[in-house]
Design a protein around this motif. Structure first.
Motif, PDB file in Angstrom:
ATOM      1  N   ASP A 124       0.819  -1.211   0.000  1.00  0.00           N
ATOM      2  CA  ASP A 124       0.000   0.000   0.000  1.00  0.00           C
ATOM      3  C   ASP A 124       0.857   1.268   0.000  1.00  0.00           C
ATOM      4  N   ARG A 125       2.138   1.130  -0.353  1.00  0.00           N
ATOM      5  CA  ARG A 125       3.008   2.304  -0.423  1.00  0.00           C
ATOM      6  C   ARG A 125       3.012   2.895  -1.824  1.00  0.00           C
ATOM      7  N   LYS A 126       3.231   4.186  -1.896  1.00  0.00           N
ATOM      8  CA  LYS A 126       3.282   4.853  -3.192  1.00  0.00           C
ATOM      9  C   LYS A 126       4.697   4.897  -3.757  1.00  0.00           C
ATOM     10  N   VAL A 127       5.679   4.560  -2.943  1.00  0.00           N
ATOM     11  CA  VAL A 127       7.082   4.500  -3.401  1.00  0.00           C
ATOM     12  C   VAL A 127       7.638   3.134  -3.042  1.00  0.00           C
ATOM     13  N   PRO A 128       8.657   2.660  -3.792  1.00  0.00           N
ATOM     14  CA  PRO A 128       9.204   1.328  -3.512  1.00  0.00           C
ATOM     15  C   PRO A 128       9.876   1.253  -2.140  1.00  0.00           C
ATOM     16  N   VAL A 129       9.838   0.075  -1.564  1.00  0.00           N
ATOM     17  CA  VAL A 129      10.606  -0.203  -0.348  1.00  0.00           C
ATOM     18  C   VAL A 129      12.076  -0.344  -0.750  1.00  0.00           C
ATOM     19  N   LEU A 130      12.956   0.339  -0.050  1.00  0.00           N
ATOM     20  CA  LEU A 130      14.382   0.288  -0.375  1.00  0.00           C
ATOM     21  C   LEU A 130      15.001  -0.918   0.341  1.00  0.00           C
ATOM     22  N   VAL A 131      15.605  -1.808  -0.437  1.00  0.00           N
ATOM     23  CA  VAL A 131      16.068  -3.099   0.073  1.00  0.00           C
ATOM     24  C   VAL A 131      17.552  -3.280  -0.225  1.00  0.00           C
ATOM     25  N   SER A 132      18.276  -3.805   0.756  1.00  0.00           N
ATOM     26  CA  SER A 132      19.646  -4.257   0.532  1.00  0.00           C
ATOM     27  C   SER A 132      19.693  -5.760   0.734  1.00  0.00           C
ATOM     28  N   PHE A 133      20.592  -6.408   0.014  1.00  0.00           N
ATOM     29  CA  PHE A 133      20.726  -7.865   0.117  1.00  0.00           C
ATOM     30  C   PHE A 133      22.131  -8.192   0.593  1.00  0.00           C
ATOM     31  N   VAL A 134      22.227  -8.965   1.660  1.00  0.00           N
ATOM     32  CA  VAL A 134      23.525  -9.359   2.207  1.00  0.00           C
ATOM     33  C   VAL A 134      23.676 -10.863   2.034  1.00  0.00           C
ATOM     34  N   ALA A 135      24.661 -11.268   1.259  1.00  0.00           N
ATOM     35  CA  ALA A 135      24.958 -12.688   1.049  1.00  0.00           C
ATOM     36  C   ALA A 135      26.055 -13.097   2.026  1.00  0.00           C
ATOM     37  N   CYS A 136      25.725 -13.975   2.938  1.00  0.00           N
ATOM     38  CA  CYS A 136      26.685 -14.442   3.950  1.00  0.00           C
ATOM     39  C   CYS A 136      27.305 -15.753   3.479  1.00  0.00           C
ATOM     40  N   GLY A 137      28.280 -15.656   2.595  1.00  0.00           N
ATOM     41  CA  GLY A 137      28.928 -16.846   2.066  1.00  0.00           C
ATOM     42  C   GLY A 137      28.239 -17.358   0.818  1.00  0.00           C
ATOM     43  N   VAL A 138      28.828 -18.401   0.226  1.00  0.00           N
ATOM     44  CA  VAL A 138      28.309 -18.986  -1.003  1.00  0.00           C
ATOM     45  C   VAL A 138      27.278 -20.057  -0.645  1.00  0.00           C
ATOM     46  N   SER A 139      26.087 -19.945  -1.236  1.00  0.00           N
ATOM     47  CA  SER A 139      25.014 -20.892  -0.961  1.00  0.00           C
ATOM     48  C   SER A 139      24.027 -20.871  -2.125  1.00  0.00           C
ATOM     49  N   PRO A 140      23.511 -22.061  -2.540  1.00  0.00           N
ATOM     50  CA  PRO A 140      22.473 -22.069  -3.587  1.00  0.00           C
ATOM     51  C   PRO A 140      21.261 -21.238  -3.199  1.00  0.00           C
ATOM     52  N   LEU A 141      20.994 -21.131  -1.897  1.00  0.00           N
ATOM     53  CA  LEU A 141      19.859 -20.342  -1.434  1.00  0.00           C
ATOM     54  C   LEU A 141      20.026 -18.870  -1.776  1.00  0.00           C
ATOM     55  N   VAL A 142      21.258 -18.382  -1.741  1.00  0.00           N
ATOM     56  CA  VAL A 142      21.523 -16.968  -2.029  1.00  0.00           C
ATOM     57  C   VAL A 142      21.126 -16.632  -3.465  1.00  0.00           C
ATOM     58  N   THR A 143      21.636 -17.412  -4.421  1.00  0.00           N
ATOM     59  CA  THR A 143      21.350 -17.114  -5.829  1.00  0.00           C
ATOM     60  C   THR A 143      19.872 -17.294  -6.162  1.00  0.00           C
ATOM     61  N   GLU A 160      21.222   3.221   2.997  1.00  0.00           N
ATOM     62  CA  GLU A 160      19.995   3.718   2.359  1.00  0.00           C
ATOM     63  C   GLU A 160      18.809   2.782   2.568  1.00  0.00           C
ATOM     64  N   ALA A 161      19.059   1.549   3.017  1.00  0.00           N
ATOM     65  CA  ALA A 161      18.019   0.522   3.027  1.00  0.00           C
ATOM     66  C   ALA A 161      17.062   0.666   4.202  1.00  0.00           C
ATOM     67  N   GLU A 162      15.779   0.349   3.909  1.00  0.00           N
ATOM     68  CA  GLU A 162      14.768   0.247   4.962  1.00  0.00           C
ATOM     69  C   GLU A 162      14.654  -1.193   5.458  1.00  0.00           C
ATOM     70  N   VAL A 163      14.855  -2.136   4.535  1.00  0.00           N
ATOM     71  CA  VAL A 163      14.777  -3.560   4.857  1.00  0.00           C
ATOM     72  C   VAL A 163      16.021  -4.245   4.313  1.00  0.00           C
ATOM     73  N   CYS A 164      16.592  -5.134   5.113  1.00  0.00           N
ATOM     74  CA  CYS A 164      17.761  -5.895   4.689  1.00  0.00           C
ATOM     75  C   CYS A 164      17.380  -7.370   4.604  1.00  0.00           C
ATOM     76  N   VAL A 165      17.649  -7.995   3.455  1.00  0.00           N
ATOM     77  CA  VAL A 165      17.426  -9.436   3.280  1.00  0.00           C
ATOM     78  C   VAL A 165      18.764 -10.131   3.462  1.00  0.00           C
ATOM     79  N   VAL A 166      18.800 -11.132   4.349  1.00  0.00           N
ATOM     80  CA  VAL A 166      20.045 -11.814   4.686  1.00  0.00           C
ATOM     81  C   VAL A 166      19.873 -13.306   4.427  1.00  0.00           C
ATOM     82  N   ALA A 167      20.833 -13.908   3.710  1.00  0.00           N
ATOM     83  CA  ALA A 167      20.794 -15.346   3.429  1.00  0.00           C
ATOM     84  C   ALA A 167      22.221 -15.848   3.266  1.00  0.00           C
ATOM     85  N   GLY A 168      22.390 -17.165   3.401  1.00  0.00           N
ATOM     86  CA  GLY A 168      23.710 -17.758   3.224  1.00  0.00           C
ATOM     87  C   GLY A 168      24.006 -18.798   4.282  1.00  0.00           C
TER      88      GLY A 168
END
Length: 530
Positions: free
Chosen positions: A238-257, A287-295
């Protein structure tokens, strides 16, 4: 094939006792022969004392100790074998009574996670068929050496009677072999086979899609990627502007890609619907509002502790692992199944998408392609609905059960392919997203919208929990009866804004749904009016 693993404890004990008795006899006897000494050592295991020249008729204290130890070794090994056979037999007898439920084939950690996700009657009737031991619990059985499912009469009967069969072997090769053996035994369905390799999962995905095939393979990373992307879409719906997201890859993992692929495709899909994406990636974390973390799980947990004090976090990690990490005092932990999509994430929130509890939930694993596409259609349609009706939240997809909304979305996703095929279009991967050859003409969009509306109004059905089948266009009234809704009329009789909305379903939701799975809509042959 699987090889039977011996008990190295028993083997080591036998070797020690045999060596002890042989050395003791060699020292006590006069001019002993090697064969005679070895025979004495072996005879001790059956309680026999074979006297050698130079030894007394009664064994010495050292020899007596060896004889007693040998006899106890024999007794212990025999008892262990009898107990194992008894437990195995009892387990098979209890398993034989559990017909007509869920069958999970495999001894992997993923098979254990899928079994843990079951509850109630499903758990009570669960059958585990292990390709490797131990398998002595209730409802469990072990395939014997060199056996496949069809070689064991009990395993064959259980698979034939199962409501669903999930195959999660110790490797993709083992899973493929077990699934191939189970497939001919199943009459009305197919086994759901675990696919760990991202490359194999991509290879199994058809490059051209005209109908939704019966998918046998499930890739847990795909489930997590779709769930993470859907959570971000719901957060910014319900936002009029995009959510600003950063992605942090913690190591090499098929889940990351895999998660990155789903996020990129879903961002493009929402851009097709609203003219701007629901979320956009930023180059720096500041700059991020939400950070996605996987690895790598341990590194993800440490990264969540660092990030959650600055912004909201979506973490693909086990919830139990975060419990052992010192999160900032202001952090609030939300499990995906308990989180309401209508509750936006704020600074300090940590939304956990658990690879086992969420990605290997039995209901998600056995969804099949039709349910995956139905869930994606629901996400895309809800984004369009919210954009057209500001202030509303739309519907929420239920993982636990398939109600009217879920069944309608599944049927709509299937019918989309039929509508596109009738007008000379197909879904193709690797050629771009959206209407790759340009959007159809307004006349073609109008014809497609009429088809979709008539299907929804007149022929699209759903089945309620009591097994009663109804049209999805019917609405439950306050007096308990079902009647046509306000839009149950011929297409040309709809008001202009509703017709335009139906046109947008074709022009925006169709390409957005295809984009979520990495497909573009291409023209197969020229069509009238295009």
């Amino acid at each position: 094939m699987r090889e039977k693993k011996p008990s190295w404890l028993i083997v080591g004990l036998v070797a020690f006792v045999l060596s002890y008795n042989c050395i003791t006899a060699w020292r006590e006897a006069s001019d002993p022969e090697v064969f005679a000494v070895f025979y004495l050592g072996l005879a001790a295991f059956v309680g026999t004392y074979s006297v050698l020249d130079g030894q007394a008729d009664q064994p010495s204290p050292w020899m007596a100790a060896g004889l007693i130890l040998a006899l106890f070794t024999t007794f212990g090994a025999a008892t262990s074998v009898l107990l194992h056979l008894s437990r195995t037999r009892i387990a098979r007898l209890s398993t034989a009574r559990r017909r007509g439920g869920v069958v999970i084939i495999g001894s992997s950690a993923e098979a254990d996670a899928i079994a843990r996700s079951l509850d109630g009657e499903a758990r009570a009737s669960l059958v585990r068929i292990h390709e490797d031991g131990p398998a002595s619990g209730r409802g469990s059985m072990l395939l014997q050496n060199w056996q496949d499912i069809g070689d064991d009469p009990l395993a064959e009967k259980l698979v034939r009677a199962a409501t669903s069969v999930v195959v999660a072997g110790s490797s993709d090769t083992v899973s493929a072999r077990l699934a191939a053996a189970a497939r001919p035994l199943m009459r009305q369905s197919r086994p759901f086979q675990l696919v760990r390799s991202s490359d194999l999962a991509r290879a199994l995905r058809p490059s051209v899609l005209t109908t939704l095939p019966e998918a046998e393979g499930f890739h847990p990373a795909d489930n997590i990627g779709q769930l993470v992307a859907a959570a971000l879409v719901a957060h910014g719906r319900d936002r009029k502007v995009p959510v600003l997201v950063s992605f942090v890859a913690c190591g090499v993992s098929p889940l990351v890609t895999t998660i990155q692929m789903w996020l990129a495709n879903t961002s493009s899909a929402t851009n097709l619907i609203k003219g701007q994406p629901s979320f956009a990636f930023v180059p720096t974390e500041a700059e991020a509002e939400v950070c996605v973390v996987a690895g790598v799980p341990e590194r993800v947990a440490a990264e969540v502790a660092r990030q959650s004090s600055e912004r909201a976090v979506v973490a693909a990690v086990a919830a139990d692992l975060l419990g052992s990490v010192a999160l900032p005092q202001a952090s609030r932990l939300h499990k995906l199944k308990e989180w309401s999509p209508g509750s936006p994430l704020v600074r300090g929130d940590v939304l956990v998408v658990d690879p086992d509890a969420d990605g290997l939930d039995h209901r998600v694993v056995t969804d099949g392609l039709d349910v995956q596409w139905g869930r994606a259609f629901d996400d895309a349609y809800t984004s369009l609905y919210v954009a057209a009706h500001p202030g509303t939240s739309g519907s929420a997809w239920s993982v636990g059960s398939l109600g009217r909304n879920e069944q309608s979305s599944i049927a709509a996703a299937k019918y989309m392919l039929a509508v596109l095929g009738e007008h000379g279009f197909e879904l193709r991967s690797g050629t771009g997203l959206g209407w790759v050859d340009g959007p159809p003409s307004p006349e073609v969009i109008d014809r497609m919208a009429r088809m979709e509306h008539d299907e929804w109004w007149k022929r699209r059905m759903w089945t309620d929990p009591e097994g009663v089948e109804r049209r999805v266009s019917l609405r439950l009234q306050s007096d308990g009866t079902w009647h046509d809704g306000p839009h149950c009329r011929e297409f040309e009789e709809l008001d202009p804004s509703t017709r335009d909305y139906n046109h947008d379903v074709i022009a925006k939701v169709y390409p957005a749904l295809a984009a979520m799975f990495g497909y573009g809509i291409r023209r197969v042959q020229p069509t009238t009016g295009s």
